[in-house]
Design a protein around this motif. Structure first.
Motif, short mmCIF file in Angstrom:
data_model
loop_
_atom_site.label_atom_id
_atom_site.label_comp_id
_atom_site.label_asym_id
_atom_site.label_seq_id
_atom_site.Cartn_x
_atom_site.Cartn_y
_atom_site.Cartn_z
N ALA A 26 7.34 -63.84 2.73
CA ALA A 26 7.66 -64.26 4.09
C ALA A 26 9.17 -64.34 4.26
CB ALA A 26 7.03 -65.62 4.40
N ALA A 27 9.62 -64.03 5.46
CA ALA A 27 11.05 -64.13 5.75
C ALA A 27 11.46 -65.59 5.76
CB ALA A 27 11.34 -63.49 7.10
N PRO A 28 12.64 -65.92 5.22
CA PRO A 28 13.09 -67.31 5.21
C PRO A 28 13.17 -67.87 6.63
CG PRO A 28 14.53 -65.91 3.89
CD PRO A 28 13.62 -65.01 4.64
N SER A 29 12.66 -69.07 6.82
CA SER A 29 12.71 -69.69 8.14
C SER A 29 14.07 -70.34 8.35
CB SER A 29 11.61 -70.75 8.28
OG SER A 29 11.80 -71.77 7.31
N VAL A 30 14.48 -70.46 9.61
CA VAL A 30 15.74 -71.10 9.96
C VAL A 30 15.46 -72.58 10.19
CG1 VAL A 30 17.62 -71.19 11.62
CG2 VAL A 30 16.56 -68.98 11.03
N PRO A 31 16.11 -73.47 9.44
CA PRO A 31 15.85 -74.90 9.60
C PRO A 31 16.12 -75.35 11.03
CG PRO A 31 17.21 -74.48 7.66
CD PRO A 31 17.14 -73.20 8.43
N ALA A 32 15.24 -76.16 11.54
CA ALA A 32 15.43 -76.70 12.88
C ALA A 32 16.49 -77.78 12.85
CB ALA A 32 14.11 -77.27 13.40
N THR A 33 17.25 -77.89 13.92
CA THR A 33 18.27 -78.92 14.04
C THR A 33 17.69 -80.09 14.82
OG1 THR A 33 20.03 -77.26 14.04
CG2 THR A 33 20.59 -79.47 14.84
N PRO A 34 17.47 -81.24 14.19
CA PRO A 34 16.84 -82.37 14.87
C PRO A 34 17.83 -83.13 15.75
CG PRO A 34 17.32 -82.98 12.62
CD PRO A 34 17.76 -81.56 12.78
N THR A 35 18.16 -82.58 16.91
CA THR A 35 19.20 -83.17 17.74
C THR A 35 18.83 -84.57 18.24
OG1 THR A 35 18.29 -82.02 19.67
CG2 THR A 35 20.08 -80.94 18.48
N LEU A 36 17.54 -84.84 18.37
CA LEU A 36 17.14 -86.16 18.87
C LEU A 36 17.59 -87.27 17.94
CD1 LEU A 36 15.58 -87.90 20.90
CD2 LEU A 36 13.52 -87.54 19.53
N ILE A 37 17.45 -87.07 16.64
CA ILE A 37 17.79 -88.13 15.70
C ILE A 37 19.20 -88.02 15.15
CG2 ILE A 37 15.38 -88.46 15.00
CD1 ILE A 37 16.00 -86.94 12.43
N THR A 38 19.91 -86.95 15.48
CA THR A 38 21.27 -86.82 14.99
C THR A 38 22.32 -87.01 16.08
OG1 THR A 38 21.18 -84.41 15.30
CG2 THR A 38 20.61 -85.28 13.11
N THR A 39 21.91 -87.02 17.34
CA THR A 39 22.85 -87.24 18.42
C THR A 39 23.39 -88.66 18.40
OG1 THR A 39 21.80 -85.59 19.85
CG2 THR A 39 23.11 -87.28 20.94
N ASP A 40 24.67 -88.81 18.58
CA ASP A 40 25.26 -90.15 18.74
C ASP A 40 25.14 -90.50 20.22
OD1 ASP A 40 26.93 -92.37 19.12
OD2 ASP A 40 28.13 -91.83 17.37
N TRP A 41 24.11 -91.25 20.57
CA TRP A 41 23.79 -91.50 21.97
C TRP A 41 24.86 -92.34 22.67
CZ3 TRP A 41 20.16 -88.71 24.20
CH2 TRP A 41 19.22 -88.08 23.37
N ASN A 42 25.51 -93.21 21.93
CA ASN A 42 26.55 -94.02 22.57
C ASN A 42 27.77 -93.19 22.91
OD1 ASN A 42 27.16 -96.73 23.52
ND2 ASN A 42 28.80 -96.73 21.99
N GLU A 43 28.13 -92.25 22.04
CA GLU A 43 29.25 -91.38 22.34
C GLU A 43 28.94 -90.49 23.54
OE1 GLU A 43 32.40 -91.34 21.15
OE2 GLU A 43 31.72 -93.21 20.23
N GLU A 44 27.70 -90.03 23.64
CA GLU A 44 27.31 -89.24 24.80
C GLU A 44 27.37 -90.10 26.06
OE1 GLU A 44 24.18 -86.40 24.31
OE2 GLU A 44 23.33 -86.85 26.28
N TRP A 45 26.91 -91.35 25.96
CA TRP A 45 26.99 -92.28 27.10
C TRP A 45 28.45 -92.45 27.55
CZ3 TRP A 45 24.03 -95.39 30.34
CH2 TRP A 45 24.70 -96.45 30.97
N LYS A 46 29.35 -92.68 26.59
CA LYS A 46 30.76 -92.89 26.92
C LYS A 46 31.33 -91.68 27.67
CE LYS A 46 31.96 -95.91 23.02
NZ LYS A 46 32.77 -96.01 21.77
N ALA A 47 31.00 -90.49 27.20
CA ALA A 47 31.51 -89.28 27.84
C ALA A 47 30.99 -89.15 29.26
CB ALA A 47 31.13 -88.05 27.01
N LEU A 48 29.72 -89.48 29.47
CA LEU A 48 29.15 -89.41 30.81
C LEU A 48 29.78 -90.43 31.75
CD1 LEU A 48 25.38 -88.90 29.90
CD2 LEU A 48 26.93 -87.22 30.93
N GLN A 49 30.11 -91.62 31.23
CA GLN A 49 30.72 -92.64 32.09
C GLN A 49 32.09 -92.21 32.59
OE1 GLN A 49 28.47 -95.01 32.98
NE2 GLN A 49 27.36 -93.69 31.58
N LYS A 50 32.80 -91.43 31.80
CA LYS A 50 34.11 -90.95 32.25
C LYS A 50 34.00 -90.06 33.48
CE LYS A 50 36.29 -91.10 27.69
NZ LYS A 50 36.90 -90.30 26.59
N ALA A 51 32.83 -89.44 33.66
CA ALA A 51 32.63 -88.53 34.79
C ALA A 51 32.02 -89.23 36.00
CB ALA A 51 31.72 -87.37 34.36
#
Length: 320
Positions: A26-51
């Protein structure tokens, strides 16, 4: 609002490993990137508040305080208090208390309330309400903002049983705000955040005239940050009715025009046509509205419901 690209994964978090072997050939699979558990939600919140177009300012709320003098418990407040599930006599922190939507009915039920707000005019309205109901001895007011030093203001760790923030989280650092609530309460914390567009916007009207609306879904950030802090947040929803009233078509146009976001200011003609076609006599004209302000002569022919996410969690010292 410009598109926002989430920040890279938080350095303290790593994706789980997967040691399974690929089937032979079988061809090697590409690992999925678990963005839900790796996202820094507070940093994303801070960036959104600036806008944000209109960051919260105490002067804005000082001007609105004259309309925050309720003389009865609003259905939203009753729903919040029911979900909060307080025990008899528990001491409560009401952060962002406004004119006392929660603080006054809680005090009338025998709960000592530490009532905090960054608007001095709101605290004046609260004092007026407390005097009206003769509960001044149960309400301790503090002029305090989210980003200030709570300890210096006399809000000590574990100094209340339950900490609230009802429709009042106005800060660029959401994680710090949640930690302050968690640190202050001995047993439980409860907050409400909007589930979609700003509660100041009538999405039915905006959709009808083709105006775009920004949906922030702030509660998702709070939920994910709390999970990252090791809490177990529970989510319920409060459906809160809103009645926008006005005394003339011109007044209605001026009021609803504030809902138009950047790029939509040119839709005043469409807005005027919609309001003209959908304004009806208000059967409750002159009666106090949600915040005590007399209702206008006209309203719209559709029901407007604002849905709030009620998020509650047990604090660190109370979890088994």
């Amino acid at each position: 609002m410009t598109a926002y690209t989430p920040p890279p994964a938080h350095p303290r978090q790593t994706a789980p490993s997967d040691n399974r072997q690929e089937p032979s050939g079988a061809a090697p699979s590409v690992p999925a990137t678990p963005t839900l558990i790796t996202t820094d939600w507070n940093e994303e919140w801070k960036a959104l508040q600036k806008a944000r177009r209109n960051p919260d300012d105490p002067r804005f709320w000082d001007q609105r305080a004259k309309h925050f003098r309720p003389r009865e418990t609003h259905p939203y407040a009753r729903a919040f208090i029911e979900l909060a599930a307080l025990e008899p006599g528990e001491r409560v922190l009401d952060m962002g208390c406004g004119g006392g939507t929660l603080a006054i009915p809680l005090a009338r039920s025998g709960h000592p309330v530490v009532a905090c707000d960054f608007s001095s005019a709101m605290l004046d309205a609260l004092a007026e309400g407390c005097s009206y109901y003769q509960v001044e001895h149960l309400v301790e007011p503090h002029l305090l903002a989210w980003d200030e030093d709570w300890g210096r203001a006399g809000i000590a760790p574990r100094s209340v049983d339950v900490a609230f923030a009802s429709r009042s989280i106005a800060t660029a650092d959401l994680e710090a705000a949640l930690v302050k609530l968690d640190r202050t309460a001995r047993r439980r914390c409860c907050i409400t955040l909007v589930t979609g567009a700003s509660p100041r916007v009538d999405t039915t009207v905006m959709a009808a005239i083709g105006a775009s609306v920004t949906e922030s879904r702030d509660y998702i950030y709070a939920f994910n940050i709390l999970v990252g802090l090791g809490r177990y947040p529970e989510v319920r929803y409060i459906a809160s009715p809103r009645r926008d009233t006005f005394d003339s078509l011109e007044d209605g146009i001026a009021d609803f025009a504030r809902m138009l976001e950047g790029g939509n200011e040119g839709r005043i003609d469409e807005l005027a046509a919609y309001l003209s076609a959908h304004m009806v006599e208000n059967p409750h004209v002159g009666e106090p509205g949600e915040k005590g302000r007399p209702q206008g002569r006209y309203t719209l022919d559709h029901k407007r419901i604002v849905r709030w996410a009620f998020i509650a969690w047990e604090t660190e010292g109370n979890r088994s």
